[in-house]
Design an enzyme around this catalytic site. Structure first.
Site, PDB file in Angstrom:
ATOM      1  CE1 TYR A 160      19.026 -15.219  29.130  1.00 30.33           C
ATOM      2  CE2 TYR A 160      19.518 -15.052  26.779  1.00 30.33           C
ATOM      3  CZ  TYR A 160      19.410 -14.460  28.038  1.00 30.33           C
ATOM      4  OH  TYR A 160      19.687 -13.126  28.181  1.00 30.33           O
ATOM      5  CG  ASP A 245      24.612 -18.550  23.442  1.00 24.79           C
ATOM      6  OD1 ASP A 245      25.676 -18.484  24.088  1.00 24.79           O
ATOM      7  OD2 ASP A 245      23.670 -17.754  23.613  1.00 24.79           O
TER       8      ASP A 245
HETATM    9  C1  LIG Z   1      22.539 -18.538  26.783  1.00 32.26           C
HETATM   10  C2  LIG Z   1      22.729 -17.060  26.884  1.00 32.26           C
HETATM   11  N1  LIG Z   1      22.942 -16.350  25.766  1.00 32.26           N
HETATM   12  C3  LIG Z   1      23.090 -15.019  25.818  1.00 32.26           C
HETATM   13  C4  LIG Z   1      23.021 -14.323  27.006  1.00 32.26           C
HETATM   14  C5  LIG Z   1      23.215 -12.833  27.013  1.00 32.26           C
HETATM   15  O1  LIG Z   1      24.524 -12.517  27.410  1.00 32.26           O
HETATM   16  P1  LIG Z   1      25.214 -11.089  27.292  1.00 32.26           P
HETATM   17  O2  LIG Z   1      25.209 -10.494  28.660  1.00 32.26           O
HETATM   18  O3  LIG Z   1      26.611 -11.354  26.827  1.00 32.26           O
HETATM   19  O4  LIG Z   1      24.448 -10.295  26.319  1.00 32.26           O
HETATM   20  C6  LIG Z   1      22.796 -15.016  28.196  1.00 32.26           C
HETATM   21  C7  LIG Z   1      22.699 -14.313  29.477  1.00 32.26           C
HETATM   22  O5  LIG Z   1      22.262 -14.812  30.475  1.00 32.26           O
HETATM   23  C8  LIG Z   1      22.651 -16.431  28.130  1.00 32.26           C
HETATM   24  O6  LIG Z   1      22.449 -17.153  29.234  1.00 32.26           O
END
Ligand SMILES: Cc1ncc(COP(=O)(O)O)c(C=O)c1O
Length: 487
Positions: A160, A245
Site C-alpha cells: 500500500y 494490517d
Molecule cells: C492496507 C491499508 N492500511 C491502511 C489504510 C488506511 O485506512 P484508514 O482510512 O482507516 O486510515 C489503507 C487505506 O487504503 C490500506 O489500504
C-alpha cells in the site's frame, strides 16, 4: 532601509518549514497521489462530465451504503443521540466525553464485530483495543511505539503506497522491502525475508519487525495459513514484532478464506518461543463498512506496554464520541452485522467478477484474487518497453488518453514492471462498464485487434517455473472464442 529589504532574499515557502515537514517521506510525488490529483481536475460524471477521468485508484467500498442507510432509518435514536427506544438524550454526556480509552459500549461492540469477522476463531478482548483515527493513525502509533528513528520494518512488496507516509514520515522509521515476485503469485517466502533482513543489516538498520497486509492491498489475496506460520516463525526466531494490517478482513469473498495472524499465534504449540505479545493487529471500519470518513480504527495487542503507550499516543487522533455512540449501536446489532457482512461480500464478489471477466475479454489478466476492493492487473504486454519507464508511459496514456486513474505497480514498490492496481468498488456497475469499453478501445488501437497473440508472445519465461504461475499464464492465453465460452 528600502534597498536593504529589496536585497534580502525571500525564503522559499519550503524553507520556512521544519526539515521533517519539508522532506519527501510523505510520498506526495508518487504516481499514486498524482493520479488522484489528475482525477480531481477532471472527474467523470455520467451526465455532467461523461468524458472525465474515472477514479479506479481509490480503494473505497461504496457497494453497501443502502444497507447502512436502511439501518439508520430504522434506528433514529443512534443518530439523534438518544437512548434506545426513544429514551433520554445523551448529548451532554457525549459533548463532554474525553476518555481516551473510548466508550466502553463501542469497544465491546467493535471487539465482537472483529471476532465475528474471524468466525470467532479469535476472540477479541475490548481491554486490548486502542481506538485510533483510522488504520492510518493505528499504523503510525504502532510504529511510534515499536521503532526508534532509523529502525526498520520489513514489508513484502507490492505494498500500500500510503505506508511510506504513515510509517516513516513523522516517526523517522525506515521500510525495507521484502521483494516478492509473480513467479509464485507474489507470496512472501522465507528466502525473501532473509534477504531483506540482510539488506537492512548491511544498511546498519535495526530490524524491529515485519508488517504485512492481510488480505493484501494491492494484491487482493488472503495470506495462506502456511505463509502466516512461516512469518510468525520468522519473527519468533529474530525476536522482533509482527504487525498484521487486517483492514480488509471483511472483504474476503471466496475460498481460501481469511485467516488472522492472531489465529495462527493462538494455534502455535508450546514448543517455539512465545510471540503472542509481539503480534499486533491493525483494523479499521474504512473498508469493511465503507466508512473512511468516520475515521475509526484500532490497534489490537495483548502486550500491556504497547496498549498503554498506544493509548497515550491516541490522544493525537481520537475517534469522536458522537461517532463511537452511533457505531456502538450499529455494531451492537448482531443480526444486522451478520447479514451486512454476508451481503457486502456477495456484492464485492459480483463487482470483482465483472472487472475480471471484462479484462479477460480484452486479453488482460489479473492475479487470481479472493478479497479486497481491487485487482492486481498485468498490462505488461501493452507497454512499449518492458521497464518502469514503459510502465509510466503506459500509465500516462491510461490516465490522460483512456481517462482511467489506475495505480502503477511501481507506486506500490513492485519490482516487476507492468502491474497495475485497479479498484472496482467505488463506482456503479454502469461506470465500470464505461471503464471497460474505454479500455477495450485502447487495447484494440494498441494491438491492432490481435491482443491475444500479443499476450501469448509476451508471457515471460520465468513465470512458467511454478505450478501456480502456469495456471495463471494459461488463464491469460485462451483464444477469443475460448474466452467467450468461459463466461
Ligand atoms: C492496507 C491499508 N492500511 C491502511 C489504510 C488506511 O485506512 P484508514 O482510512 O482507516 O486510515 C489503507 C487505506 O487504503 C490500506 O489500504
Amino acid at each position: 532601509m528600502v534597498s536593504q529589504v529589496v536585497a534580502e532574499e525571500k525564503p522559499q515557502p519550503q524553507q520556512l518549514l521544519s526539515k521533517k515537514a519539508g522532506c519527501n517521506s510523505h510520498g506526495q510525488d508518487s504516481s499514486y497521489f498524482l493520479g488522484w490529483q489528475e482525477y480531481e481536475k477532471n472527474p467523470f460524471d455520467p451526465v455532467s462530465n461523461p468524458s472525465g477521468i474515472i477514479q479506479m485508484g481509490l480503494a473505497e467500498n461504496q457497494l453497501s451504503f443502502d444497507l447502512l442507510e436502511e439501518w439508520l432509518e430504522k434506528n433514529p435514536h443512534a443518530l439523534g443521540l438518544r437512548r434506545e427506544g426513544g429514551g433520554s438524550s445523551v448529548f451532554r454526556e457525549l459533548a463532554l466525553f474525553q476518555d481516551y480509552h473510548g466508550l466502553p459500549a463501542f469497544k465491546i461492540a467493535l471487539a465482537r464485530f472483529m471476532s465475528e469477522q474471524r468466525g470467532y476463531k479469535v476472540v477479541f478482548d475490548p481491554s486490548n483495543i486502542v481506538l485510533t483515527a483510522g488504520a492510518t493513525s493505528a499504523n503510525e502509533a504502532l510504529m511510534f511505539c515499536l521503532a526508534d528513528h532509523g529502525d526498520a520494518f520489513l514489508i513484502p512488496t507490492p505494498y500500500y503506497p500510503g505506508f511510506d507516509r504513515d510509517l516513516k514520515w513523522r516517526t523517522g522509521a525506515e521500510i525495507v522491502p521484502v521483494h516478492c515476485t509473480s513467479a509464485n503469485g507474489f507470496r512472501v517466502t522465507r528466502a525473501a525475508l532473509d534477504d531483506a533482513y540482510r539488506r537492512a543489516q548491511k544498511r546498519r538498520l535495526r530490524v524491529k519487525g515485519v508488517l504485512i497486509t492481510n488480505p493484501s492491498n494491492p494484491l487482493g489475496t488472503t495470506s495462506p495459513r502456511a505463509d502466516l506460520e512461516m512469518l510468525v516463525d520468522f519473527v519468533a526466531a529474530k525476536g522482533i514484532h509482527l504487525i498484521s494490517d487486517e483492514i480488509y478482513a471483511g472483504t474476503a469473498f471466496a475460498e481460501p478464506g481469511f485467516v488472522s495472524a492472531l489465529e495462527v499465534v493462538a494455534g502455535r504449540d508450546g514448543g517455539g518461543a512465545d510471540v503472542s505479545d509481539r503480534v499486533h493487529v491493525v483494523y479499521s471500519l474504512s473498508k469493511d463498512l465503507g466508512l473512511p470518513g468516520f475515521r475509526v480504527g484500532a490497534i489490537y495487542s495483548t502486550n500491556a506496554a504497547v496498549v498503554s503507550a498506544a493509548t497515550k499516543m491516541s490522544s493525537f487522533g481520537l475517534v469522536s464520541s458522537q461517532t463511537q455512540y452511533l457505531l456502538a449501536a450499529l455494531l451492537g446489532d448482531k443480526d444486522f452485522t451478520r447479514s451486512y457482512v454476508a451481503e457486502n461480500k456477495r456484492r464485492i464478489k459480483e463487482r470483482h467478477d465483472q472487472l475480471v471477466d471484462g479484462l479477460r475479454e480484452i486479453g488482460i489478466g489479473c492475479l487470481p484474487s479472493n478479497a479486497g476492493l481491487f485487482c492486481w492487473v498485468d498490462m505488461s504486454h501493452l507497454m512499449r518497453s518492458r521497464s518502469f519507464a514503459g510502465e509510466m508511459e503506459l500509465w500516462k496514456k491510461v490516465v490522460f488518453e483512456v481517462g482511467l486513474n489506475i495505480s502503477p505497480g511501481s507506486s506500490c514498490h513492485c519490482r516487476e514492471a507492468g502491474w497495475f492496481r485497479v479498484c472496482f468498488a467505488n463506482m456503479s456497475a454502469k461506470t465500470l462498464d464505461v471503464a471497460m469499453q474505454r479500455l477495450r478501445s485502447f487495447v484494440d488501437s494498441t494491438t491492432g485487434g490481435d491482443n491475444a497473440a500479443l499476450r501469448r508472445a509476451a508471457v515471460p519465461v520465468r513465470s512458467i517455473s511454478c505450478p501456480l504461475a502456469i495456471k495463471w499464464a494459461l488463464r491469460l492465453t485462451p483464444s477469443i472464442a475460448d474466452r467467450k465460452a468461459e463466461r
